[in-house]
Motif scaffolding. Sequence first.
Motif, PDB file in Angstrom:
ATOM      1  N   TYR A  45     -15.520 -12.387  -1.859  1.00 32.61           N
ATOM      2  CA  TYR A  45     -14.859 -11.218  -1.255  1.00 32.61           C
ATOM      3  C   TYR A  45     -15.146  -9.974  -2.086  1.00 32.61           C
ATOM      4  CZ  TYR A  45     -12.178 -14.719   1.364  1.00 32.61           C
ATOM      5  OH  TYR A  45     -11.804 -15.739   2.182  1.00 32.61           O
ATOM      6  N   GLY A  46     -14.953  -8.802  -1.486  1.00 36.05           N
ATOM      7  CA  GLY A  46     -15.114  -7.551  -2.219  1.00 36.05           C
ATOM      8  C   GLY A  46     -13.912  -7.295  -3.107  1.00 36.05           C
ATOM      9  N   VAL A  47     -14.173  -7.028  -4.390  1.00 32.96           N
ATOM     10  CA  VAL A  47     -13.071  -6.692  -5.302  1.00 32.96           C
ATOM     11  C   VAL A  47     -13.463  -5.464  -6.106  1.00 32.96           C
ATOM     12  CG1 VAL A  47     -12.033  -8.973  -5.521  1.00 32.96           C
ATOM     13  CG2 VAL A  47     -13.985  -8.385  -6.952  1.00 32.96           C
ATOM     14  N   GLN A  48     -12.445  -4.688  -6.479  1.00 39.81           N
ATOM     15  CA  GLN A  48     -12.654  -3.449  -7.225  1.00 39.81           C
ATOM     16  C   GLN A  48     -13.756  -2.613  -6.568  1.00 39.81           C
ATOM     17  OE1 GLN A  48     -12.642  -5.403 -11.006  1.00 39.81           O
ATOM     18  NE2 GLN A  48     -10.464  -5.064 -11.262  1.00 39.81           N
ATOM     19  N   ASP A  49     -14.870  -2.323  -7.244  1.00 40.90           N
ATOM     20  CA  ASP A  49     -15.837  -1.410  -6.627  1.00 40.90           C
ATOM     21  C   ASP A  49     -16.865  -2.097  -5.723  1.00 40.90           C
ATOM     22  OD1 ASP A  49     -14.609   0.815  -7.549  1.00 40.90           O
ATOM     23  OD2 ASP A  49     -15.700   0.799  -9.455  1.00 40.90           O
TER      24      ASP A  49
ATOM     25  N   ASP B 229     -17.451  -7.441   3.602  1.00 43.68           N
ATOM     26  CA  ASP B 229     -16.781  -7.344   4.908  1.00 43.68           C
ATOM     27  C   ASP B 229     -15.270  -7.512   4.770  1.00 43.68           C
ATOM     28  OD1 ASP B 229     -19.113  -6.930   6.192  1.00 43.68           O
ATOM     29  OD2 ASP B 229     -19.392  -9.009   6.848  1.00 43.68           O
ATOM     30  N   ILE B 230     -14.900  -8.386   3.814  1.00 44.46           N
ATOM     31  CA  ILE B 230     -13.474  -8.645   3.591  1.00 44.46           C
ATOM     32  C   ILE B 230     -13.170  -8.357   2.123  1.00 44.46           C
ATOM     33  CG2 ILE B 230     -11.662 -10.407   3.652  1.00 44.46           C
ATOM     34  CD1 ILE B 230     -13.251 -11.774   5.897  1.00 44.46           C
ATOM     35  N   ASN B 231     -12.115  -7.545   1.863  1.00 43.64           N
ATOM     36  CA  ASN B 231     -11.868  -7.044   0.509  1.00 43.64           C
ATOM     37  C   ASN B 231     -10.414  -7.207   0.065  1.00 43.64           C
ATOM     38  OD1 ASN B 231     -14.587  -5.654   0.152  1.00 43.64           O
ATOM     39  ND2 ASN B 231     -13.849  -4.682   2.034  1.00 43.64           N
ATOM     40  N   PHE B 232     -10.235  -7.265  -1.244  1.00 44.03           N
ATOM     41  CA  PHE B 232      -8.908  -7.218  -1.875  1.00 44.03           C
ATOM     42  C   PHE B 232      -8.690  -5.756  -2.255  1.00 44.03           C
ATOM     43  CE2 PHE B 232      -6.530  -8.132  -6.083  1.00 44.03           C
ATOM     44  CZ  PHE B 232      -5.300  -8.099  -5.455  1.00 44.03           C
ATOM     45  N   LEU B 233      -7.718  -5.080  -1.603  1.00 46.87           N
ATOM     46  CA  LEU B 233      -7.670  -3.613  -1.700  1.00 46.87           C
ATOM     47  C   LEU B 233      -6.644  -3.045  -2.676  1.00 46.87           C
ATOM     48  CD1 LEU B 233      -7.868  -2.671   2.096  1.00 46.87           C
ATOM     49  CD2 LEU B 233      -9.712  -2.566   0.431  1.00 46.87           C
ATOM     50  N   HIS B 234      -5.741  -3.874  -3.163  1.00 50.12           N
ATOM     51  CA  HIS B 234      -4.647  -3.298  -3.956  1.00 50.12           C
ATOM     52  C   HIS B 234      -4.390  -4.128  -5.204  1.00 50.12           C
ATOM     53  CE1 HIS B 234      -2.397  -6.426  -1.881  1.00 50.12           C
ATOM     54  NE2 HIS B 234      -2.743  -5.898  -0.719  1.00 50.12           N
TER      55      HIS B 234
ATOM     56  N   THR C  65       6.602  -8.657  -7.880  1.00 51.98           N
ATOM     57  CA  THR C  65       6.021  -9.290  -6.691  1.00 51.98           C
ATOM     58  C   THR C  65       4.659  -9.853  -7.072  1.00 51.98           C
ATOM     59  OG1 THR C  65       4.776  -7.352  -5.926  1.00 51.98           O
ATOM     60  CG2 THR C  65       7.051  -7.521  -5.212  1.00 51.98           C
ATOM     61  N   ILE C  66       4.271 -10.928  -6.386  1.00 48.58           N
ATOM     62  CA  ILE C  66       2.902 -11.438  -6.475  1.00 48.58           C
ATOM     63  C   ILE C  66       2.405 -11.446  -5.031  1.00 48.58           C
ATOM     64  CG2 ILE C  66       1.464 -13.433  -7.036  1.00 48.58           C
ATOM     65  CD1 ILE C  66       2.498 -12.026  -9.519  1.00 48.58           C
ATOM     66  N   GLU C  67       1.494 -10.519  -4.722  1.00 50.92           N
ATOM     67  CA  GLU C  67       1.137 -10.282  -3.323  1.00 50.92           C
ATOM     68  C   GLU C  67      -0.355 -10.046  -3.113  1.00 50.92           C
ATOM     69  OE1 GLU C  67       2.337  -6.404  -1.804  1.00 50.92           O
ATOM     70  OE2 GLU C  67       3.397  -5.979  -3.658  1.00 50.92           O
ATOM     71  N   PRO C  68      -1.164 -11.062  -3.393  1.00 49.27           N
ATOM     72  CA  PRO C  68      -2.580 -10.899  -3.101  1.00 49.27           C
ATOM     73  C   PRO C  68      -2.790 -10.733  -1.595  1.00 49.27           C
ATOM     74  CG  PRO C  68      -2.087 -13.193  -3.590  1.00 49.27           C
ATOM     75  CD  PRO C  68      -0.835 -12.413  -3.891  1.00 49.27           C
ATOM     76  N   GLY C  69      -3.877 -10.073  -1.217  1.00 53.38           N
ATOM     77  CA  GLY C  69      -4.167  -9.871   0.197  1.00 53.38           C
ATOM     78  C   GLY C  69      -5.656  -9.672   0.409  1.00 53.38           C
TER      79      GLY C  69
ATOM     80  N   GLY D 202      -5.855  -8.133   8.376  1.00 58.95           N
ATOM     81  CA  GLY D 202      -5.364  -8.416   7.026  1.00 58.95           C
ATOM     82  C   GLY D 202      -4.554  -9.696   6.926  1.00 58.95           C
ATOM     83  N   VAL D 203      -4.567 -10.243   5.724  1.00 59.61           N
ATOM     84  CA  VAL D 203      -3.720 -11.391   5.384  1.00 59.61           C
ATOM     85  C   VAL D 203      -3.079 -11.082   4.039  1.00 59.61           C
ATOM     86  CG1 VAL D 203      -3.737 -13.788   4.594  1.00 59.61           C
ATOM     87  CG2 VAL D 203      -5.066 -13.152   6.615  1.00 59.61           C
TER      88      VAL D 203
END
Lengths: 368, 368
Positions: free
Chosen positions: B287-291, B295-300, B330-334, B342-343
Amino acid sequence: MNQKKLDKLLEEEELDSIFIYDDSYSNQNLFYLTNFLAPDPFVYYKKISKEPKMILPKMELSRAKECSSIDVLALSDYVEERDYDEAIKKLVSDSNDVGVPLDFPLSSAKKINNELKPIDVSKIRRNKSSQEIEYIQKAQKVAEKGIKKAIEVFKDAENIDGKLYYDNDALTSSDIKFVIENELLKHNAICEDIIVSSGQKSANPHKSGEGHLCASPIVIDVFPRLRKERYCGDITRTFSLEQSPEVEEMYDDVLEAQKEAFENIESGISASEVHQAVVDLFDEKGYGVQDKEEDINFLHSTGHGVGLDVHEKPGVSEKDEILEEGDVITIEPGLYGKEVGGVRIEDLVVVKKDSYLNLTNLEKELVL
Amino acid sequence: MNQKKLDKLLEEEELDSIFIYDDSYSNQNLFYLTNFLAPDPFVYYKKISKEPKMILPKMELSRAKECSSIDVLALSDYVEERDYDEAIKKLVSDSNDVGVPLDFPLSSAKKINNELKPIDVSKIRRNKSSQEIEYIQKAQKVAEKGIKKAIEVFKDAENIDGKLYYDNDALTSSDIKFVIENELLKHNAICEDIIVSSGQKSANPHKSGEGHLCASPIVIDVFPRLRKERYCGDITRTFSLEQSPEVEEMYDDVLEAQKEAFENIESGISASEVHQAVVDLFDEKGYGVQDKEEDINFLHSTGHGVGLDVHEKPGVSEKDEILEEGDVITIEPGLYGKEVGGVRIEDLVVVKKDSYLNLTNLEKELVL
């Protein structure tokens, strides 16, 4: 239009530029200038007579473009690090006289290391456009619908020895708050803390009310915000579910004071004159006003501006603020006695050239 | 206890005294230190190792005495005019090193004309007492009850060509928000802006959702505040009302990332390590992370502290903040894809000495 108002303010304050750095849920000036609602802080920047821009986290760019016509820049395209202080320093580096809103934090100012001049940006939100007045009236109508639901419940309630019952159960402040909030929700509005206060508890205007409701008096104050449009309404009504000559007399006097205030409203007059008319009338009738304390007293100012904030400029108090066309203000005289409780009647009006327009339609019936 | 924590902070920061001037609806530090909820600004003042005091409008004195054990003074007994700036000047006149919270306004600082040092008062709110944890858990339970009501509706909904219907009507985000908010209200809690977002719209984590609901995915994020106790909860669940291998794969990976984060939690570790564990796992899975964008990314970030504010210290992000016993986070990966949506899965946990305690009980079932 809003940007032009800000330009005019910058000119008056002899400033080159201004920035706001905050989230736009809590900062109404920022929402007013950007129309972009965001839970995390971002930057709005405007040079005098130039188009403004916003600097945002990358994640927010597409959402911002949907909501706002202002040019947007991604923070990460603007500075190397994810560092707003650095971005702001860069923004203001070629500007000599930089303004910030009154609530700009001292801690941030120290980091930015620039001579920043705090100015009252919220001033530009005073003169409401017809669109804004429409939103405020919509919020007020939602509040009225909420109170009407409460009235329906009161009409079916039973008064036993001064306490209210519904379907043989004690009727509580929470029950009525729930009925009103439910109605607000249906219209996509929210109110931080509705006041449903009765009997002696209502003698304190800031008590939101709790427990078993007394039959008289019952003060209901609802100030919803429309979630989408963000504008607020504000209305108070007082009810009595039994005959009470003392409350009835107070009610008539508060209603008379409200009329007295209304008659004084016109653009160009000082809001303190409107307030003083109420004070004088209550004083004449022997109630406690300002520093004179009696059994029954007028405890607060006559009103306040309403818009994106429930409390905004101008105040209608002893302070000297000139009313302007397009100001939206509450007129809410009230009387409070430790023994008898409180009576308050609040309408929301627009200041006109020689008069006012009442945005409130709900009837004023004390005894239901 | 809270006053002692502040004393310790003053000592660390080498300050004689500190004051806060704000309303306690918006300023959680002020509420934390006074337990007095007021819509208008008032002053809290504390000298190191001395009892604090509050300066209030006369009208609020009796209410303040009911809520708070802190000594109260009427503003009008303290200064001639109704002038808080003057009162503050008088308060701090015999103090050399005076602190203010980070959000203290530059404009007020200029009027008070004293060298004020902004310090991070919110730090003392990090280590939650058992009472505070009880309130947070209560808020979380209310949020869970809200989501359960939404699940009941989903179970009776019909999926026609990827869109949801209920009793033959289109089922909308607003319908589900209404069902949840109604449940919150019943438990005297309120949520500024529930997220009920579905289909491609849920690819934007800050979009609160609108219109006809898609069958998959549906992200629901509820962060209620208990009106009385003032503490917040925060929970997110993602649902799918149809088979969708792509969403199911994302869901499994997000759940795995959450477990990975949990396994890293203990007091003394840097929150950035917890975040990095999530980043690494998502990176490994392509998945896309940081920079790096895919197609599908972890945005926060992975999470944030929760207490009197929904977002407070510590952040669980790339920043280096050491987790402490009693932090509630909170622990809230997405994962978010423009095409698929989104998930996100979010729980609320307390940091313990060698582990954590999950305050969240709601099951994690993607397909209903």
